[in-house]
Scaffold this active site. Structure first.
Site, PDB file in Angstrom:
ATOM      1  N   SER A 192       0.877  -1.007   0.139  1.00  0.00           N
ATOM      2  CA  SER A 192       0.121  -0.089  -0.083  1.00  0.00           C
ATOM      3  C   SER A 192       0.835   1.191  -0.141  1.00  0.00           C
ATOM      4  O   SER A 192       2.049   1.162   0.438  1.00  0.00           O
ATOM      5  CB  SER A 192      -0.935   0.029   1.127  1.00  0.00           C
ATOM      6  N   ASP A 249      -0.329  15.177  16.041  1.00  0.00           N
ATOM      7  CA  ASP A 249       0.807  15.851  16.780  1.00  0.00           C
ATOM      8  C   ASP A 249       0.127  16.749  17.498  1.00  0.00           C
ATOM      9  O   ASP A 249      -0.722  17.472  17.212  1.00  0.00           O
ATOM     10  CB  ASP A 249       1.741  16.133  16.075  1.00  0.00           C
ATOM     11  N   GLU A 279       1.240   5.639   0.942  1.00  0.00           N
ATOM     12  CA  GLU A 279       0.569   6.927   1.431  1.00  0.00           C
ATOM     13  C   GLU A 279       1.005   7.937   0.681  1.00  0.00           C
ATOM     14  O   GLU A 279       2.211   8.100   0.078  1.00  0.00           O
ATOM     15  CB  GLU A 279       1.171   6.999   2.812  1.00  0.00           C
ATOM     16  N   HIS A 326       3.794  -1.167   3.827  1.00  0.00           N
ATOM     17  CA  HIS A 326       3.247   0.334   3.239  1.00  0.00           C
ATOM     18  C   HIS A 326       4.299   1.062   3.099  1.00  0.00           C
ATOM     19  O   HIS A 326       5.309   1.386   3.822  1.00  0.00           O
ATOM     20  CB  HIS A 326       2.372   0.531   4.700  1.00  0.00           C
ATOM     21  N   PHE A 337      13.787  14.358   9.529  1.00  0.00           N
ATOM     22  CA  PHE A 337      12.345  13.454   9.986  1.00  0.00           C
ATOM     23  C   PHE A 337      12.882  12.515  10.784  1.00  0.00           C
ATOM     24  O   PHE A 337      11.961  12.433  11.896  1.00  0.00           O
ATOM     25  CB  PHE A 337      12.014  13.056   8.379  1.00  0.00           C
TER      26      PHE A 337
HETATM   27  P1  FAD Z   1      -1.459   7.177  20.190  1.00  0.00           P
HETATM   28  O1  FAD Z   1      -1.652   5.591  19.678  1.00  0.00           O
HETATM   29  O2  FAD Z   1      -2.665   7.655  20.388  1.00  0.00           O
HETATM   30  O3  FAD Z   1      -0.359   7.469  21.194  1.00  0.00           O
HETATM   31  C1  FAD Z   1       1.039   7.287  20.854  1.00  0.00           C
HETATM   32  C2  FAD Z   1       1.657   6.747  22.435  1.00  0.00           C
HETATM   33  O4  FAD Z   1       1.389   8.185  23.131  1.00  0.00           O
HETATM   34  C3  FAD Z   1       0.667   5.851  23.090  1.00  0.00           C
HETATM   35  O5  FAD Z   1       1.362   4.461  22.533  1.00  0.00           O
HETATM   36  C4  FAD Z   1       0.805   6.057  24.308  1.00  0.00           C
HETATM   37  O6  FAD Z   1       2.096   5.540  25.055  1.00  0.00           O
HETATM   38  C5  FAD Z   1       1.250   7.525  24.284  1.00  0.00           C
HETATM   39  N1  FAD Z   1      -0.084   7.904  24.852  1.00  0.00           N
HETATM   40  C6  FAD Z   1      -1.411   8.172  24.085  1.00  0.00           C
HETATM   41  N2  FAD Z   1      -2.388   8.604  24.900  1.00  0.00           N
HETATM   42  C7  FAD Z   1      -1.886   9.047  26.114  1.00  0.00           C
HETATM   43  C8  FAD Z   1      -2.386   9.523  27.112  1.00  0.00           C
HETATM   44  N3  FAD Z   1      -3.693   9.809  27.372  1.00  0.00           N
HETATM   45  N4  FAD Z   1      -1.707   9.655  28.186  1.00  0.00           N
HETATM   46  C9  FAD Z   1      -0.256   9.232  28.275  1.00  0.00           C
HETATM   47  N5  FAD Z   1       0.438   9.057  27.194  1.00  0.00           N
HETATM   48  C10 FAD Z   1      -0.542   8.697  26.103  1.00  0.00           C
HETATM   49  N6  FAD Z   1      -0.018  12.755  11.829  1.00  0.00           N
HETATM   50  C11 FAD Z   1      -1.023  13.589  11.374  1.00  0.00           C
HETATM   51  O7  FAD Z   1      -0.906  14.800  11.695  1.00  0.00           O
HETATM   52  N7  FAD Z   1      -1.571  13.365  10.199  1.00  0.00           N
HETATM   53  C12 FAD Z   1      -1.504  12.148   9.571  1.00  0.00           C
HETATM   54  O8  FAD Z   1      -2.206  11.715   8.535  1.00  0.00           O
HETATM   55  C13 FAD Z   1      -0.794  11.191  10.279  1.00  0.00           C
HETATM   56  N8  FAD Z   1      -0.718   9.930   9.842  1.00  0.00           N
HETATM   57  C14 FAD Z   1      -0.034   8.873  10.319  1.00  0.00           C
HETATM   58  C15 FAD Z   1      -0.104   7.484  10.090  1.00  0.00           C
HETATM   59  C16 FAD Z   1       0.884   6.647  10.490  1.00  0.00           C
HETATM   60  C17 FAD Z   1       0.732   5.130  10.139  1.00  0.00           C
HETATM   61  C18 FAD Z   1       1.700   6.883  11.625  1.00  0.00           C
HETATM   62  C19 FAD Z   1       2.406   6.119  12.436  1.00  0.00           C
HETATM   63  C20 FAD Z   1       1.405   8.234  12.250  1.00  0.00           C
HETATM   64  C21 FAD Z   1       0.773   9.298  11.586  1.00  0.00           C
HETATM   65  N9  FAD Z   1       0.850  10.600  12.074  1.00  0.00           N
HETATM   66  C22 FAD Z   1       0.093  11.640  11.188  1.00  0.00           C
HETATM   67  C23 FAD Z   1       1.693  10.996  13.165  1.00  0.00           C
HETATM   68  C24 FAD Z   1       0.928  10.962  14.368  1.00  0.00           C
HETATM   69  O9  FAD Z   1      -0.150  12.053  14.626  1.00  0.00           O
HETATM   70  C25 FAD Z   1       1.904  11.124  15.446  1.00  0.00           C
HETATM   71  O10 FAD Z   1       2.656  10.061  15.562  1.00  0.00           O
HETATM   72  C26 FAD Z   1       0.987  11.229  16.945  1.00  0.00           C
HETATM   73  O11 FAD Z   1       1.697  11.969  17.941  1.00  0.00           O
HETATM   74  C27 FAD Z   1       0.499   9.906  17.514  1.00  0.00           C
HETATM   75  O12 FAD Z   1      -0.712   9.551  16.920  1.00  0.00           O
HETATM   76  P2  FAD Z   1      -1.149   7.836  17.125  1.00  0.00           P
HETATM   77  O13 FAD Z   1      -2.760   7.792  16.948  1.00  0.00           O
HETATM   78  O14 FAD Z   1      -0.389   6.989  16.539  1.00  0.00           O
HETATM   79  O15 FAD Z   1      -0.727   7.715  18.848  1.00  0.00           O
END
Ligand code: FAD
Length: 285
Positions: free
Chosen positions: A7, A101, A9, A261, A211
């Site tokens: 896939s 982020d 991105e 991916h 990055f």
């Molecule tokens: P989560 O799984 O929510 O959290 C990451 C870690 O932070 C967790 O493992 C946990 O240890 C910690 N954490 C989470 N919640 C809490 C809490 N309440 N208290 C304390 N610690 C906590 N960014 C963009 O802006 N746009 C995109 O389109 C985008 N696409 C992405 C696609 C992929 C496949 C990946 C891997 C990343 C992408 N990102 C994107 C980056 C992403 O937004 C950042 O890495 C973000 O900081 C984490 O998002 P997540 O949903 O993976 O994290």
């Protein structure tokens, strides 16, 4: 050797030049028969319309399923519900569900506010309940920078999978052994969803280093050495990048990775050449 599916991105273009690059890359990469493609979502919703428009045009022009990334940070639950309802009505069936982020100056966790999601797992559960989206989530073989430790990070991934995520896509990495250990640790905690390796073609070595530093992805010495002295030699750097990606793909396939991916950065050449050297397009089903 197992035959992985693939896939790609992309990100929504913001300038005429990046628009041209994207739409030139799409047919070249679509010809490799990816299982799906994805379009990122700008931090804080900055590409809300661009993501949807790009997804719909890519679907229409290629006939390949396309997932929209969606971040929930800073967006009220009701707005997310309305937005994804519109996406569903327009035919979007896959979402890459991501926290996003943190905007400058904010620390996690944010002040609890019932109008906003606080956990990605809750976001995934809600998306599934609103519409029957296929959901991918992020995973971090080298630990998410904000996670206190790997155990907590894997527990967060488990919660996202338990909430209904259909697959995880990893942050990019260069050391496959790191990925294999991560998958073993995930399986040991009971995560059964596919954990798809995310691969970054090195289009620009200096840019990749910046990055990687931001994402806390390690860059092994052999990769640094291969690019040493290649500043100003784009053709040689291009060949090295293809070689590195091809080797990584081959090793992952030999070790049973079922899906790969690619973070294309909207460019086709390195991804396409590495995939072709590895025998794509195949019967990606
Ligand atoms: P989560 O799984 O929510 O959290 C990451 C870690 O932070 C967790 O493992 C946990 O240890 C910690 N954490 C989470 N919640 C809490 C809490 N309440 N208290 C304390 N610690 C906590 N960014 C963009 O802006 N746009 C995109 O389109 C985008 N696409 C992405 C696609 C992929 C496949 C990946 C891997 C990343 C992408 N990102 C994107 C980056 C992403 O937004 C950042 O890495 C973000 O900081 C984490 O998002 P997540 O949903 O993976 O994290």
């Amino acid at each position: 050797m197992a035959q992985p599916t693939i896939s790609f991105e992309f990100f929504p273009p913001k300038t005429p030049a990046s628009e041209k690059m994207l739409w030139e890359s799409i047919p070249l990469l679509a010809a490799l028969a990816p299982k799906f493609m994805t379009v990122t979502y700008g931090a804080g919703g900055s590409t809300k319309d661009g993501t949807c428009e790009t997804v719909l045009r890519m679907k229409k022009e290629t006939g390949i399923p396309v997932a929209a990334h969606l971040t929930y940070i800073n967006m009220p639950i009701e707005t997310l519900r309305e937005l994804t309802g519109n996406w569903w009505a327009q035919g979007i069936r896959q979402i890459v569900a991501i926290r996003g982020d943190l905007p400058e100056g904010l620390a996690w966790p944010l002040d609890p506010d019932p109008a906003y999601f606080q956990q990605t797992s809750t976001f995934v559960k809600a998306l599934k309940s609103w519409n029957d989206f296929e959901i991918s989530v992020g995973a971090y073989p080298e630990k998410h920078p904000s996670a206190p430790d790997s155990k907590a990070d894997i527990e967060a991934l488990k919660q996202k999978c338990d909430a209904g995520a259909d697959r995880a896509i990893t942050q990019f990495f260069f050391d496959n052994d790191v990925y294999y250990r991560f998958v073993d640790a995930c399986r040991a905690t009971g995560i059964t969803a596919p954990i798809c390796p995310g691969l970054l073609p090195i289009h620009d070595f200096a840019g990749m280093l910046r990055f990687a530093a931001r994402c806390k992805t390690s860059v092994p010495d052999p990769i640094r050495e291969q690019f040493s002295g290649l500043e100003g030699k784009p053709e040689e750097a291009h060949k090295r990048a293809i070689d590195i990606l091809t080797r990584q793909v081959r090793d992952l396939a030999e070790n049973g990775a079922e899906h790969l991916h690619f973070y294309t950065l909207n460019k086709s050449a390195i991804t396409r050449e590495a995939c072709e050297m590895f025998g794509f397009p195949r019967n990606s089903g």
